[in-house]
Design a protein around this motif. Structure first.
Motif, short mmCIF file in Angstrom:
data_model
loop_
_atom_site.label_atom_id
_atom_site.label_comp_id
_atom_site.label_asym_id
_atom_site.label_seq_id
_atom_site.Cartn_x
_atom_site.Cartn_y
_atom_site.Cartn_z
N TRP A 25 -48.67 27.26 105.89
CA TRP A 25 -49.11 25.81 104.84
C TRP A 25 -50.26 26.19 104.01
O TRP A 25 -50.28 25.58 103.43
CB TRP A 25 -49.17 24.84 105.87
CG TRP A 25 -49.08 23.56 105.38
CD1 TRP A 25 -50.12 22.78 105.24
CD2 TRP A 25 -47.90 22.89 104.80
NE1 TRP A 25 -49.63 21.47 104.38
CE2 TRP A 25 -48.08 21.48 104.38
CE3 TRP A 25 -46.50 23.25 104.60
CZ2 TRP A 25 -47.45 20.73 103.65
CZ3 TRP A 25 -45.95 22.36 103.93
CH2 TRP A 25 -46.04 21.19 103.44
N ARG A 26 -51.10 26.78 104.62
CA ARG A 26 -52.51 26.75 104.03
C ARG A 26 -52.40 27.75 102.91
O ARG A 26 -53.12 27.58 101.76
CB ARG A 26 -53.58 27.30 105.02
CG ARG A 26 -54.43 26.11 105.48
CD ARG A 26 -55.50 26.41 106.18
NE ARG A 26 -55.65 27.68 106.81
CZ ARG A 26 -55.32 27.88 108.23
NH1 ARG A 26 -54.88 26.79 108.77
NH2 ARG A 26 -55.28 29.20 108.66
N LEU A 27 -51.71 29.23 103.01
CA LEU A 27 -51.76 30.05 102.03
C LEU A 27 -50.66 30.24 101.16
O LEU A 27 -50.82 30.46 100.08
CB LEU A 27 -51.84 31.34 103.03
CG LEU A 27 -53.14 31.48 103.95
CD1 LEU A 27 -52.90 32.59 104.56
CD2 LEU A 27 -54.34 31.66 103.06
N LEU A 28 -49.54 29.79 101.41
CA LEU A 28 -48.29 29.76 100.67
C LEU A 28 -48.53 28.77 99.45
O LEU A 28 -48.98 27.73 99.66
CB LEU A 28 -47.07 29.71 101.26
CG LEU A 28 -46.74 30.87 102.26
CD1 LEU A 28 -45.46 30.75 103.09
CD2 LEU A 28 -46.43 32.36 101.47
N PRO A 29 -47.89 29.30 98.25
CA PRO A 29 -48.01 28.32 97.19
C PRO A 29 -46.86 27.05 97.29
O PRO A 29 -45.94 27.03 98.16
CB PRO A 29 -47.69 28.91 95.94
CG PRO A 29 -46.74 30.24 96.50
CD PRO A 29 -47.41 30.51 97.95
N ASP A 30 -47.14 25.79 96.86
CA ASP A 30 -46.45 24.79 97.27
C ASP A 30 -44.95 24.96 96.82
O ASP A 30 -44.10 24.31 97.39
CB ASP A 30 -46.88 23.63 96.11
CG ASP A 30 -48.06 22.99 96.60
OD1 ASP A 30 -48.34 23.16 97.79
OD2 ASP A 30 -48.76 22.55 95.70
N ARG A 31 -44.71 26.19 95.69
CA ARG A 31 -43.21 26.23 95.32
C ARG A 31 -42.58 26.86 96.46
O ARG A 31 -41.24 26.60 96.29
CB ARG A 31 -43.53 27.35 94.34
CG ARG A 31 -41.94 27.55 93.56
CD ARG A 31 -41.60 26.57 92.48
NE ARG A 31 -40.39 27.08 91.93
CZ ARG A 31 -39.39 26.18 91.73
NH1 ARG A 31 -39.62 24.96 91.85
NH2 ARG A 31 -38.62 26.41 90.94
N LEU A 37 -36.88 18.94 94.97
CA LEU A 37 -37.32 17.51 94.43
C LEU A 37 -38.64 17.20 94.66
O LEU A 37 -39.09 16.59 93.80
CB LEU A 37 -36.09 16.69 95.07
CG LEU A 37 -34.80 16.83 94.37
CD1 LEU A 37 -33.82 15.59 95.24
CD2 LEU A 37 -34.65 16.44 92.97
N ALA A 38 -38.94 17.39 96.05
CA ALA A 38 -40.49 17.26 96.44
C ALA A 38 -41.57 17.98 95.41
O ALA A 38 -42.43 17.60 94.92
CB ALA A 38 -40.73 17.65 97.65
N TYR A 39 -41.17 19.27 95.07
CA TYR A 39 -42.07 20.06 94.25
C TYR A 39 -41.85 19.51 92.84
O TYR A 39 -43.10 19.45 92.12
CB TYR A 39 -41.65 21.79 94.21
CG TYR A 39 -42.39 22.44 93.35
CD1 TYR A 39 -43.73 22.69 93.56
CD2 TYR A 39 -41.81 22.91 92.12
CE1 TYR A 39 -44.51 23.68 92.79
CE2 TYR A 39 -42.59 23.57 91.26
CZ TYR A 39 -43.74 24.15 91.65
OH TYR A 39 -44.70 24.75 90.72
N ASN A 40 -40.84 19.26 92.28
CA ASN A 40 -40.50 18.85 90.88
C ASN A 40 -41.79 17.35 90.90
O ASN A 40 -42.07 17.10 89.96
CB ASN A 40 -39.27 18.41 90.75
CG ASN A 40 -38.99 17.81 89.14
OD1 ASN A 40 -39.72 18.13 88.44
ND2 ASN A 40 -37.77 17.06 89.22
#
Length: 71
Positions: A25-31, A37-40
């Protein structure tokens, strides 16, 4: 209730899973972490925050302008 006892191995396995998920959760990108839909929505909110800084109150020319080309 489930009919079996949790052993030390189970607690250790759970602790490892928790640490791996926290690190992901800390290291991976939001994508990779969010649903499409949440990323958009997150990208939309970032754009809105950025462009609110340059928002116009109206399309009228500023007071005192001569009406000529600004360039």
């Amino acid at each position: 209730m489930a009919g079996f006892e949790l052993k030390r191995r189970h607690h250790l396995e759970f602790a490892v899973y928790v640490r791996v998920l926290q690190a992901a959760w800390r290291l991976l990108p939001d994508r990779l972490l969010l649903l499409p839909l949440a990323y958009n929505r997150l990208q939309y909110e970032k754009l809105v925050r950025y462009h609110r800084e340059y928002a116009l109150d109206s399309f009228a020319p500023p007071p005192g302008s001569t009406g000529g080309c600004p360039v």
